[in-house]
Enzyme design. Structure first.
Site, PDB file in Angstrom:
ATOM      1  N   GLU A 192      11.601   2.652  14.687  1.00 43.36           N
ATOM      2  CA  GLU A 192      10.813   3.714  14.048  1.00 43.36           C
ATOM      3  C   GLU A 192       9.458   3.739  14.735  1.00 43.36           C
ATOM      4  O   GLU A 192       9.194   2.927  15.621  1.00 43.36           O
ATOM      5  CB  GLU A 192      10.656   3.468  12.542  1.00 43.36           C
ATOM      6  CG  GLU A 192       9.959   2.162  12.201  1.00 43.36           C
ATOM      7  CD  GLU A 192       9.910   1.852  10.703  1.00 43.36           C
ATOM      8  OE1 GLU A 192       9.800   2.788   9.893  1.00 43.36           O
ATOM      9  OE2 GLU A 192       9.973   0.656  10.355  1.00 43.36           O
TER      10      GLU A 192
ATOM     11  N   LYS B 245       6.589  -1.942   1.967  1.00 43.72           N
ATOM     12  CA  LYS B 245       5.382  -1.354   2.584  1.00 43.72           C
ATOM     13  C   LYS B 245       4.213  -2.328   2.429  1.00 43.72           C
ATOM     14  O   LYS B 245       3.274  -2.136   1.647  1.00 43.72           O
ATOM     15  CB  LYS B 245       5.069   0.023   1.983  1.00 43.72           C
ATOM     16  CG  LYS B 245       4.175   0.858   2.888  1.00 43.72           C
ATOM     17  CD  LYS B 245       4.177   2.302   2.471  1.00 43.72           C
ATOM     18  CE  LYS B 245       3.109   3.139   3.145  1.00 43.72           C
ATOM     19  NZ  LYS B 245       3.221   3.280   4.586  1.00 43.72           N
TER      20      LYS B 245
ATOM     21  N   LEU C 231      11.012   1.179   7.322  1.00 43.95           N
ATOM     22  CA  LEU C 231      10.418   1.664   6.076  1.00 43.95           C
ATOM     23  C   LEU C 231      11.140   2.959   5.684  1.00 43.95           C
ATOM     24  O   LEU C 231      11.257   3.861   6.519  1.00 43.95           O
ATOM     25  CB  LEU C 231       8.927   1.948   6.279  1.00 43.95           C
ATOM     26  CG  LEU C 231       8.227   2.306   4.973  1.00 43.95           C
ATOM     27  CD1 LEU C 231       7.951   1.050   4.162  1.00 43.95           C
ATOM     28  CD2 LEU C 231       6.944   3.072   5.225  1.00 43.95           C
TER      29      LEU C 231
ATOM     30  N   TYR D 212       0.836  -1.202   0.000  1.00 41.48           N
ATOM     31  CA  TYR D 212       0.000   0.000   0.000  1.00 41.48           C
ATOM     32  C   TYR D 212       0.867   1.247   0.000  1.00 41.48           C
ATOM     33  O   TYR D 212       2.079   1.175   0.261  1.00 41.48           O
ATOM     34  CB  TYR D 212      -0.964  -0.002   1.196  1.00 41.48           C
ATOM     35  CG  TYR D 212      -0.319   0.321   2.536  1.00 41.48           C
ATOM     36  CD1 TYR D 212       0.512  -0.592   3.161  1.00 41.48           C
ATOM     37  CD2 TYR D 212      -0.528   1.547   3.170  1.00 41.48           C
ATOM     38  CE1 TYR D 212       1.107  -0.297   4.399  1.00 41.48           C
ATOM     39  CE2 TYR D 212       0.036   1.844   4.396  1.00 41.48           C
ATOM     40  CZ  TYR D 212       0.857   0.924   4.997  1.00 41.48           C
ATOM     41  OH  TYR D 212       1.441   1.210   6.205  1.00 41.48           O
TER      42      TYR D 212
END
Ligand SMILES: Cc1ncc(COP(=O)(O)O)c(C=O)c1O
Length: 287
Positions: A179, A147, A204, A33
């Site tokens: 993160e 992702k 990411l 996505y």
């Protein structure tokens, strides 16, 4: 107004948007996505998002459902049809529909769904006043650079943090912050050096992160792309998180530790202004 959704080549009303229960996105989270912000009717950092979409799909051998200009046309059409001036455009591509089996047949046609979400981005209370984040163990898989729609670890981390009154979870592994559950983590140390983890398979590669690092460099701010510990985060002079949907959000508390004086710091707010200025001028308005 009913929302228009894009599903496999067609623009349909939300109530008419349907997929097969054999879609591998539903059965295996076998999909990718992307989320692009929209401010003043403009797509923000969209080239970066489409490049990451292409890369993520390539890493799991799903073909792009259409060319990048064709995807931009879908995004644009949705913004026009849904009169979206501020919010996000969400894109999802799955491997497609097939009889349930871990292995998949060759030549599947990817499923491509896109929709808009209206959101108050710039004037969200979190962006203006800052947020508290909780430290939560990072239990995700080894290819966090992709992702993937397989987001259960993040759903659990964020909901655990939210239950305790925090806005976001900062994921931690071996004493280091990886993160945010859905954002990139930044701290500013006592010497005004901006620190964020380097890109690797463990995080990411944030598109907003990319844009912010460029702005920080142009401003002559010291930058270190390195791992930082939870302890360092507690001691930070300032901290913030970035993502397409939260822009630059100041972090004013981490677990039970107040950051700085408990208010958004001056470097963070300066970067917020510069980022929004850039966003306003870097792409053409769609509407
Ligand atoms: C795990 C994770 N890290 C970082 C980000 C920030 O990425 P971007 O700035 O491209 O939205 C996101 C956004 O969803 C995310 O899910």
């Amino acid at each position: 107004m009913t929302r228009t959704i894009y599903v496999n080549g067609q623009y349909v009303a939300e109530s008419e948007a349907k997929l097969s229960v054999f879609d591998r996105g539903f059965l295996f989270a076998d999909g990718i996505y992307e989320v692009s912000a929209v401010i003043d009717g403009r797509l923000i950092d969209n080239d970066l998002h489409l490049a990451r979409l292409e890369r993520s799909l390539g890493e799991i051998s799903i073909p792009m459902p259409m060319t990048k200009p064709e995807i931009v046309e879908v995004q644009t059409q949705l913004m026009i049809r849904n009169e979206l001036r501020e919010g996000v455009v969400y894109l999802q591509v799955t491997r497609g529909t097939a009889e349930r089996d871990f292995g998949f047949p060759a030549g599947l046609r990817p499923t491509f769904v896109a929709f808009t979400q209206e959101k108050n981005l710039r004037n969200a209370p979190s962006v203006i006043n800052g947020v508290a984040v909780d430290i939560v163990p990072d239990i995700r898989w080894g290819r966090r650079d992709i992702k993937s729609t397989m987001l259960l670890a993040q759903v659990l981390a964020k909901s655990s943090a939210k239950r305790k009154g925090f806005h976001e979870a900062w994921l931690a592994e071996d004493g280091y912050v990886t993160e945010g559950a859905s954002s990139t983590a930044f701290i500013l140390d006592k010497n005004n050096v901006l620190i964020t983890r380097p890109n690797s398979q463990s995080v990411l590669p944030g598109c907003t992160r990319h844009a912010i690092l460029q702005i920080a460099e142009e401003q002559g701010l010291g930058i270190e792309e390195r791992l930082f510990t939870v302890e360092e985060a507690f001691e930070a002079r300032e901290a913030f998180l970035t993502s397409a949907s939260s822009l630059i959000t100041p972090v004013i508390r981490i677990s039970d530790r107040t950051i700085g004086n408990g208010k958004p710091g001056p470097v963070t707010t300066h970067l917020q202004t510069l980022y929004l200025d850039l966003a306003r001028t870097s792409s053409e308005p769609v509407l």
